[in-house]
Write a protein that holds these residues in place. Structure first.
Motif, PDB file in Angstrom:
ATOM      1  N   GLN A 276     -51.896  23.641  -3.502  1.00 50.98           N
ATOM      2  CA  GLN A 276     -52.923  24.504  -2.933  1.00 50.98           C
ATOM      3  C   GLN A 276     -52.363  25.676  -2.154  1.00 50.98           C
TER       4      GLN A 276
ATOM      5  N   SER B 216     -54.312  32.027  -0.060  1.00 54.55           N
ATOM      6  CA  SER B 216     -54.554  30.901  -0.960  1.00 54.55           C
ATOM      7  C   SER B 216     -55.073  29.758  -0.106  1.00 54.55           C
ATOM      8  N   PHE B 217     -56.386  29.543  -0.124  1.00 56.38           N
ATOM      9  CA  PHE B 217     -57.011  28.576   0.779  1.00 56.38           C
ATOM     10  C   PHE B 217     -56.620  28.893   2.220  1.00 56.38           C
TER      11      PHE B 217
ATOM     12  N   SER C   5     -51.916  20.342  -8.487  1.00 53.29           N
ATOM     13  CA  SER C   5     -52.161  21.672  -7.924  1.00 53.29           C
ATOM     14  C   SER C   5     -51.462  21.766  -6.578  1.00 53.29           C
TER      15      SER C   5
ATOM     16  N   SER D  41     -49.682  27.451  -2.480  1.00 53.39           N
ATOM     17  CA  SER D  41     -49.186  28.549  -3.306  1.00 53.39           C
ATOM     18  C   SER D  41     -50.214  29.007  -4.327  1.00 53.39           C
ATOM     19  N   GLY D  42     -51.172  28.139  -4.641  1.00 54.21           N
ATOM     20  CA  GLY D  42     -52.190  28.472  -5.629  1.00 54.21           C
ATOM     21  C   GLY D  42     -51.772  28.196  -7.050  1.00 54.21           C
TER      22      GLY D  42
ATOM     23  N   GLN E 154     -51.512  37.931  -5.346  1.00 54.95           N
ATOM     24  CA  GLN E 154     -50.840  36.984  -6.234  1.00 54.95           C
ATOM     25  C   GLN E 154     -51.641  36.766  -7.515  1.00 54.95           C
ATOM     26  N   SER E 155     -52.597  37.664  -7.776  1.00 56.15           N
ATOM     27  CA  SER E 155     -53.454  37.537  -8.958  1.00 56.15           C
ATOM     28  C   SER E 155     -53.426  38.835  -9.755  1.00 56.15           C
TER      29      SER E 155
END
Length: 583
Positions: free
Chosen positions: A319, A109-110, A317, A321-322, A169-170
């Motif tokens: 970032q 995540s980033f 947001s 953790s997304g 995570q998606s």
């Protein structure tokens, strides 16, 4: 390798064989007590009635017990931003200097991040003592000691390759999900496949609780005894990977602590500021927390203070953790609703599978949207599924009133004058004797609501029966606790009619498959996959203007065209089929 990889799909290659000859996707589940993963593991064990909710009785943990365990676990956990090229073995060896590690996993995540859970809370303090504030050259750093770290390599090796396994995570892409559904063995298998591919995994649940814990560290600067609790989809067992993270800033811990300190004739009270109303107090508290997140919260970006809403909140947001996060306070009824849904989801293995599939179907046809508006919400759809399952014979789910009769003395709960009492002990609730399949329930859900008298009746899960609508809203679903509220008040007549039309069409498609189910050797969309195809009802108004054929006939033509469309489902040179992914 990640220490806990619950709910991740290990997918087998798709081949050119029919559905009955293709291996089902394998779901690796590492059981953690009191979690959705543990429930699913029990479901997959052999039993007399697989998939019917008639599993052997197993003691299940209360919602409060699960959340307490997760919160304590999060307090021993740190979040670390890592370089892309990092040796997992060396990384863990370095962290182990501060104490033994229970679990860990990596995700993207980033950039690459690691979630590391120590066995003891003191290990976190030890790591904090060993860390330093970075020097940023021309810029200045805010010296905030959090549990969110960055690890740097003093002598990065260009030849060293990262051996880190990243946890997803998606949710799966629409294309991958469509393939999984087309190659399932039955409609029941399709619904369970969708559930396992889309649900919040054990790792994702840990990350959500850790994010709340990190925000709690910031809020504790002003309110030392506060608690930041996740609620909604993150904890009610109906959350989809990628869903927002709703957080509740609980300040009542301070009041309970004060009560415990009272003795004899003396009562010690804090000196406090007085404000005209509780709403104003909430707005002031969230305004300050919002400023802290914006100025001092590592990874917190896009902070918005939405303080004039019915329920004031801070949106931002996170970032690292997304997650898109909403932070509220004085929202205890929402937390109680999360517990109620958790209980319903745990009572029968078919509940969550049906809810996930109905939500996916609604999303595919734009009945729901992430943008506020006149659309039906996921919460409303969940209420409709619960109500439908209460109406089965025999009922699959109990009414809220019956759960209230099972409540013990410690379950009594009144929030702002609303009776929110129901049993918190899952083991007090008698399992349902209903053994209907998911395929039957899916078809009859569409038939039931395709013919529901929405013009005069409301949906009420407290009593589990249809009631006369108290107002003229196109869709009326009674809030289970604030009974004077309609949770679907935002839905307009156009969206309500669209839902009814799609429900009828979906019931018709499943009925036709009963009569003429596609052969296993054919590779056309079928069952749930067919329901996710674009519906002709989207152009109903245009069809009326142009005098097109009735909807049912157009659907039949659509299915016929799918059967004959061999170009989109051609076999490639390697012998594998190419699936049409219009969903």
């Amino acid at each position: 390798m990640a220490a806990c990889s619950v709910g991740l799909l290990t997918r087998v290659p798709l081949c050119a064989q029919g559905r009955g000859q293709v291996h089902r996707p394998i779901c690796r589940l590492l059981s953690c007590p009191g979690t959705v993963a543990a429930d699913l593991k029990r479901e997959e064990q052999p039993s007399g009635n697989v998939g019917t909710g008639s599993e052997d009785s197993v003691l299940q943990k209360r919602f409060s017990e699960v959340q307490k365990e997760r919160r304590e676990e999060a307090q021993r956990t740190v979040l670390i931003s890592c370089p892309n090229k990092i040796s997992e073995k060396k990384f863990l060896k370095y962290l182990s200097q501060h104490g033994p590690i229970n679990n860990h996993f990596f995700y993207e995540s980033f950039g690459l991040h690691a979630v590391v859970e120590f066995r003891q809370k003191g290990s976190v303090a030890s790591l904090q003592d060993a860390a330093c504030t970075p020097s940023l050259g021309t810029e200045a750093a805010v010296p905030f000691r959090s549990r969110f770290f960055s690890v740097k390599l003093k002598n990065p090796s260009t030849s060293e390759k990262s051996s880190v396994q990243r946890s997803s995570q998606s949710p799966p892409s629409s294309k991958k999900l469509f393939e999984l559904l087309c190659y399932a063995e039955s409609i029941d298998d399709q619904l369970n496949t969708l559930l396992k591919a889309s649900q919040v995994t054990e790792e994702n649940a840990k990350l959500r609780q850790l994010t709340c814990s990190l925000i709690e560290d910031i809020a504790a600067a002003y309110f030392p005894y506060c608690t930041v609790r996740p609620f909604g989809s993150s904890v009610n067992s109906f959350g989809k990977l990628g869903c927002d993270l709703d957080m509740f800033l609980d300040l009542d811990e301070t009041e309970r602590l004060n009560a415990q300190k009272t003795s004899e004739n003396f009562r010690m009270e804090f000196q406090v500021k007085n404000v005209p109303s509780e709403r104003i107090a909430t707005q002031k508290i969230l305004s300050v927390i919002g400023e802290c997140l914006d100025h001092f919260g590592p990874g917190c970006v896009g902070v918005q203070k939405i303080l004039n809403a019915r329920c004031p909140l801070v949106r931002f947001s996170h970032q690292a953790s997304g997650f898109q996060c909403d932070l509220t306070t004085n929202n205890r009824i929402a937390l109680k609703s999360s517990e109620l849904l958790y209980i319903y989801g745990a009572l029968d293995s078919r509940v969550r599978a049906l809810v996930f599939s109905i939500r996916c179907w609604a999303r595919a046809h734009s009945l729901t949207s992430s943008i506020p508006g006149a659309w039906i919400t996921n919460f409303s759809l969940t209420m409709m599924v619960i109500f439908f399952l209460q109406r089965r014979s025999p009922p699959i789910l109990p009414t809220l009133d019956s759960l209230k009769t099972l409540a013990a003395a410690e379950d009594k709960c009144v929030i702002e004058g609303h009776n929110c009492t129901f049993t918190s002990d899952l083991n007090r609730i008698k399992p349902s004797g209903n053994t209907e399949t998911l395929e039957l329930l899916l078809k009859e859900f569409f038939e039931y609501f395709g013919n529901f008298a929405f013009n005069k009746n409301s949906i009420n899960i407290r009593q589990g029966r249809e009631q006369n609508k108290p107002d003229s809203s196109p869709l009326h679903i009674q809030n289970p606790f604030e009974t004077s509220l309609n949770v679907s008040k935002n839905v307009n007549q156009s969206q309500m009619q669209k839902f009814v039309d799609l429900a009828r069409e979906s019931a018709w498609i499943l009925q036709q498959e009963d009569k003429d189910r596609p052969s296993p050797s054919s590779n056309q969309p079928w069952g749930l996959a067919a329901l996710l195809l674009p519906s002709v009802s989207n152009s109903r108004s245009l069809a009326k203007k142009k005098g097109k054929k009735p909807a049912s006939e157009r659907i039949k033509n659509l299915l016929d065209s799918i059967k004959s469309n061999n170009t989109e489902n051609s076999i490639n040179t390697s012998g594998k089929r190419t699936i049409s992914t219009q969903a």
